[in-house]
Design an enzyme around this catalytic site. Structure first.
Site, PDB file in Angstrom:
ATOM      1  N   LYS A 237       0.839  -1.211   0.000  1.00 24.62           N
ATOM      2  CA  LYS A 237       0.000   0.000   0.000  1.00 24.62           C
ATOM      3  C   LYS A 237       0.872   1.259   0.000  1.00 24.62           C
ATOM      4  O   LYS A 237       0.635   2.199  -0.759  1.00 24.62           O
ATOM      5  CB  LYS A 237      -0.911  -0.015   1.226  1.00 24.62           C
ATOM      6  CG  LYS A 237      -1.592   1.298   1.546  1.00 24.62           C
ATOM      7  CD  LYS A 237      -2.663   1.642   0.551  1.00 24.62           C
ATOM      8  CE  LYS A 237      -3.147   3.070   0.716  1.00 24.62           C
ATOM      9  NZ  LYS A 237      -4.150   3.458  -0.240  1.00 24.62           N
ATOM     10  N   CYS A 291      -3.472  10.955   2.346  1.00 31.13           N
ATOM     11  CA  CYS A 291      -2.736   9.731   1.993  1.00 31.13           C
ATOM     12  C   CYS A 291      -1.351  10.061   1.435  1.00 31.13           C
ATOM     13  O   CYS A 291      -0.342   9.784   2.070  1.00 31.13           O
ATOM     14  CB  CYS A 291      -3.533   8.910   0.985  1.00 31.13           C
ATOM     15  SG  CYS A 291      -4.945   8.094   1.739  1.00 31.13           S
TER      16      CYS A 291
HETATM   17  N1  NAD Z   1      -9.436   8.967   2.857  1.00 35.07           N
HETATM   18  C1  NAD Z   1      -8.816   8.284   1.905  1.00 35.07           C
HETATM   19  O1  NAD Z   1      -8.842   8.688   0.721  1.00 35.07           O
HETATM   20  C2  NAD Z   1      -8.109   6.989   2.226  1.00 35.07           C
HETATM   21  C3  NAD Z   1      -7.774   6.117   1.174  1.00 35.07           C
HETATM   22  C4  NAD Z   1      -7.114   4.925   1.455  1.00 35.07           C
HETATM   23  C5  NAD Z   1      -6.760   4.632   2.772  1.00 35.07           C
HETATM   24  N2  NAD Z   1      -7.087   5.505   3.769  1.00 35.07           N
HETATM   25  C6  NAD Z   1      -6.677   5.132   5.145  1.00 35.07           C
HETATM   26  O2  NAD Z   1      -7.842   4.694   5.848  1.00 35.07           O
HETATM   27  C7  NAD Z   1      -7.731   5.035   7.224  1.00 35.07           C
HETATM   28  C8  NAD Z   1      -8.956   5.842   7.636  1.00 35.07           C
HETATM   29  O3  NAD Z   1      -8.993   7.012   6.858  1.00 35.07           O
HETATM   30  P1  NAD Z   1     -10.324   7.866   6.661  1.00 35.07           P
HETATM   31  O4  NAD Z   1     -10.048   8.799   5.539  1.00 35.07           O
HETATM   32  O5  NAD Z   1     -11.527   6.999   6.608  1.00 35.07           O
HETATM   33  O6  NAD Z   1     -10.309   8.683   8.040  1.00 35.07           O
HETATM   34  P2  NAD Z   1     -11.408   9.695   8.578  1.00 35.07           P
HETATM   35  O7  NAD Z   1     -10.677  10.701   9.368  1.00 35.07           O
HETATM   36  O8  NAD Z   1     -12.335  10.126   7.493  1.00 35.07           O
HETATM   37  O9  NAD Z   1     -12.288   8.777   9.552  1.00 35.07           O
HETATM   38  C9  NAD Z   1     -11.818   8.102  10.632  1.00 35.07           C
HETATM   39  C10 NAD Z   1     -12.952   7.910  11.647  1.00 35.07           C
HETATM   40  O10 NAD Z   1     -12.416   7.169  12.736  1.00 35.07           O
HETATM   41  C11 NAD Z   1     -12.900   7.730  13.940  1.00 35.07           C
HETATM   42  N3  NAD Z   1     -11.955   7.411  15.010  1.00 35.07           N
HETATM   43  C12 NAD Z   1     -10.801   8.039  15.321  1.00 35.07           C
HETATM   44  N4  NAD Z   1     -10.196   7.430  16.354  1.00 35.07           N
HETATM   45  C13 NAD Z   1     -10.984   6.391  16.698  1.00 35.07           C
HETATM   46  C14 NAD Z   1     -10.903   5.411  17.707  1.00 35.07           C
HETATM   47  N5  NAD Z   1      -9.869   5.376  18.539  1.00 35.07           N
HETATM   48  N6  NAD Z   1     -11.910   4.505  17.808  1.00 35.07           N
HETATM   49  C15 NAD Z   1     -12.972   4.551  16.959  1.00 35.07           C
HETATM   50  N7  NAD Z   1     -13.106   5.475  15.995  1.00 35.07           N
HETATM   51  C16 NAD Z   1     -12.124   6.379  15.853  1.00 35.07           C
HETATM   52  C17 NAD Z   1     -13.006   9.206  13.656  1.00 35.07           C
HETATM   53  O11 NAD Z   1     -13.931   9.823  14.552  1.00 35.07           O
HETATM   54  C18 NAD Z   1     -13.468   9.226  12.207  1.00 35.07           C
HETATM   55  O12 NAD Z   1     -14.883   9.257  12.089  1.00 35.07           O
HETATM   56  C19 NAD Z   1      -6.409   5.809   7.370  1.00 35.07           C
HETATM   57  O13 NAD Z   1      -5.394   4.939   7.762  1.00 35.07           O
HETATM   58  C20 NAD Z   1      -6.143   6.305   5.959  1.00 35.07           C
HETATM   59  O14 NAD Z   1      -4.764   6.509   5.716  1.00 35.07           O
HETATM   60  C21 NAD Z   1      -7.770   6.652   3.539  1.00 35.07           C
END
Ligand code: NAD
Length: 469
Positions: A237, A291
């Site tokens: 990734k 990302c």
């Molecule tokens: N956004 C993207 O385009 C994308 C793409 C691929 C991978 N990712 C990866 O996916 C993961 C999540 O990213 P995202 O964009 O969905 O994040 P985000 O910030 O949109 O959402 C994360 C959610 O997790 C919740 N959260 C935070 N800490 C928590 C905890 N301890 N327990 C329970 N809930 C908790 C937050 O309140 C939030 O609603 C990251 O590792 C990111 O790098 C994101």
């Protein structure tokens, strides 16, 4: 030590992928998605739409409250509105804030919490540790955890796995099962990407792999790609995003040179990419989102500890981070050329998001450009069709509700984001309302034919473009 012999997950009865799928569809296996953000919420909805009973967990009570009402809080994911209403209405998805409660009720856990870096580039895996600790306090023997957050190689085992083993008193590979499968989707089209893209999956033992494959196969149509272990999946990734970061840095450097040489970089890219092995990326105002600018630090952290200096990865970050400053310089140079000074000049910025058509400004390079200009005494006015004036004010920028208002009397019009609305810019309107001889400065490439701009008495420049005027 929380585990007692009679607290076993029904997953222990599953000896094949079919058993797992049957358990999920018949409701004797329950699934929890932890972290209901850009990636987690669409994931939870997709499982629920297949008839799986899903308990979503998020520490943000506001998110939980909205989701339980069937209200999609994610802008730019319009297809999700209907799906979420449907699955909440059928009682297939409900959200809670208590991870321990989910641990006691569910058998399978998909973890999609944020993974971040601090200002010095040090990874912050505290959300993952928090989930591991809370799951460890309630999880039943035989359960499966699939970590999907993006992390450095080794983190799923050495950070997440270590904490959960310590807290639960159980062993991974024997009492608990752990796999890693990174998300490859892009915000704004997550529902499609999660289903259509092939999915990387790694586990350190056969049972973890089998269980996780069964779970993922329920929603993934693009196929599951097996890699040898968790570390390999984690690195895969990171490589995907670092590949993009490094290639964007390469073209950004070439773009800056093109400006000096009077060559239009877009013409070069189009011509060069006709060679089958050449895949030049697009230059721009900077690399944003959570990302591409973040993920390289996850690898740099691991490499530094191993004594390996990933100079190219570091340099790519430096180059891409310098692009907003470069764009500020371009604008300043243009303003000096047009009016002799920058103070009290008016600059209209069109679009503040890090990517076109996605309402997400976190880590957006456009905000840095606005900040840089404001510090020089320039009046910056922002128009972004995805945001209201009030929303822009809450971000700390002066916003307006229309293109007309933004460009009226502007000396420069900066294209910050390539939203669809800007791809067919009303150049007549700009020529009529902006200052005579105003200049369009492209941070993202939307103007295909410079002559369209020149014909209207406007000027054009941008990242990788000569001065047209
Ligand atoms: N956004 C993207 O385009 C994308 C793409 C691929 C991978 N990712 C990866 O996916 C993961 C999540 O990213 P995202 O964009 O969905 O994040 P985000 O910030 O949109 O959402 C994360 C959610 O997790 C919740 N959260 C935070 N800490 C928590 C905890 N301890 N327990 C329970 N809930 C908790 C937050 O309140 C939030 O609603 C990251 O590792 C990111 O790098 C994101």
């Amino acid at each position: 030590m929380h585990y007692t012999e009679d607290e076993e997950s029904a997953l222990t009865r599953c000896n094949s992928e079919d058993d797992v799928v049957k358990g999920l569809l018949e409701g004797w296996l329950k699934l929890s998605v932890i972290g209901l953000g850009w990636m987690g919420l669409p994931t939870a909805c997709l499982y629920a739409s297949k008839g799986v009973e899903v308990i979503g967990v998020d520490i943000n009570p506001r998110v939980v409250e909205l989701l339980n009402k069937g209200t999609n809080y994610l802008p730019s994911e319009p297809e999700l509105d209907k799906l979420l209403k449907e699955v909440v209405g059928k009682g297939l998805l409900r959200a809670i804030t208590d991870t321990r409660e989910a641990a006691r009720q569910c058998d399978i856990f998909i973890v999609v919490v944020p993974t971040l870096v601090d200002r010095s580039g040090k990874p912050d895996y505290s959300a993952l540790e928090d989930v591991a600790k809370k799951l460890g306090e309630g999880i039943r023997k035989g359960s499966l955890i699939v970590v999907e957050s993006t992390v450095g190689p080794g983190v799923t085992e050495n950070v997440f796995g270590r904490v959960i083993e310590e807290v639960s008193g159980m062993n991974i590979g024997k009492d608990l099962f752990l796999a890693y499968s990174p998300i490859r989707a892009m915000a704004g089209r997550t529902l499609i990407d999660l289903v259509k893209y092939p999915r990387i999956l790694g586990a350190n033992d056969d049972r973890s792999f089998m269980l996780a494959k069964a779970v993922l196969s329920l929603i993934v149509e693009g196929g599951i790609i097996k890699v040898s272990n968790i570390k390999t999946a984690e690195l895969t990734k990171l490589c995907e995003n670092i590949y993009r970061d490094v290639n964007i840095a390469l073209i950004n450097q070439i773009a800056v040179l093109c400006e000096r040489l009077g060559i239009d970089v877009y013409e070069v890219i189009e011509a060069a990419n006709t060679q089958p092995y050449c895949h030049l990326h697009l230059p721009g105002i900077g690399v944003g989102g959570h990302c591409i600018p973040v993920n390289p630090y996850f690898l740099l952290d691991v490499a530094d500890r191993e004594g390996i200096d990933l100079t190219l990865v570091k340099e790519a970050r430096r180059v891409n981070d310098s692009m907003p400053i470069h764009v500020v310089k371009l604008i300043v140079e243009t303003l000096r050329r047009l009016r002799g000074q920058v103070e009290r000049a008016k600059v209209a910025v069109l679009g503040i998001t890090y990517r076109g058509n996605v309402k997400e400004h976190r880590y957006s390079p456009v905000l840095e450009v606005i900040d840089g200009l404001s510090k020089l005494g320039v009046e910056v006015v922002v128009f972004d069709p995805l945001y209201t004036k009030e929303e822009l004010a809450s971000i700390g920028v002066k916003g307006v509700d229309s293109l007309e208002e933004a460009v009226r009397d502007a000396d420069c019009i900066v294209i910050g984001a390539d939203h669809d609305e800007f791809k067919d810019l009303d150049l007549d309107l700009i020529a009529r309302l902006a200052r005579k001889g105003a200049c369009i400065v492209e941070g993202r490439h939307v103007i295909k034919r410079p002559e369209d701009v020149l014909r209207r008495g406007l000027k054009l420049r941008g990242v990788g473009r000569p001065y047209y005027g």
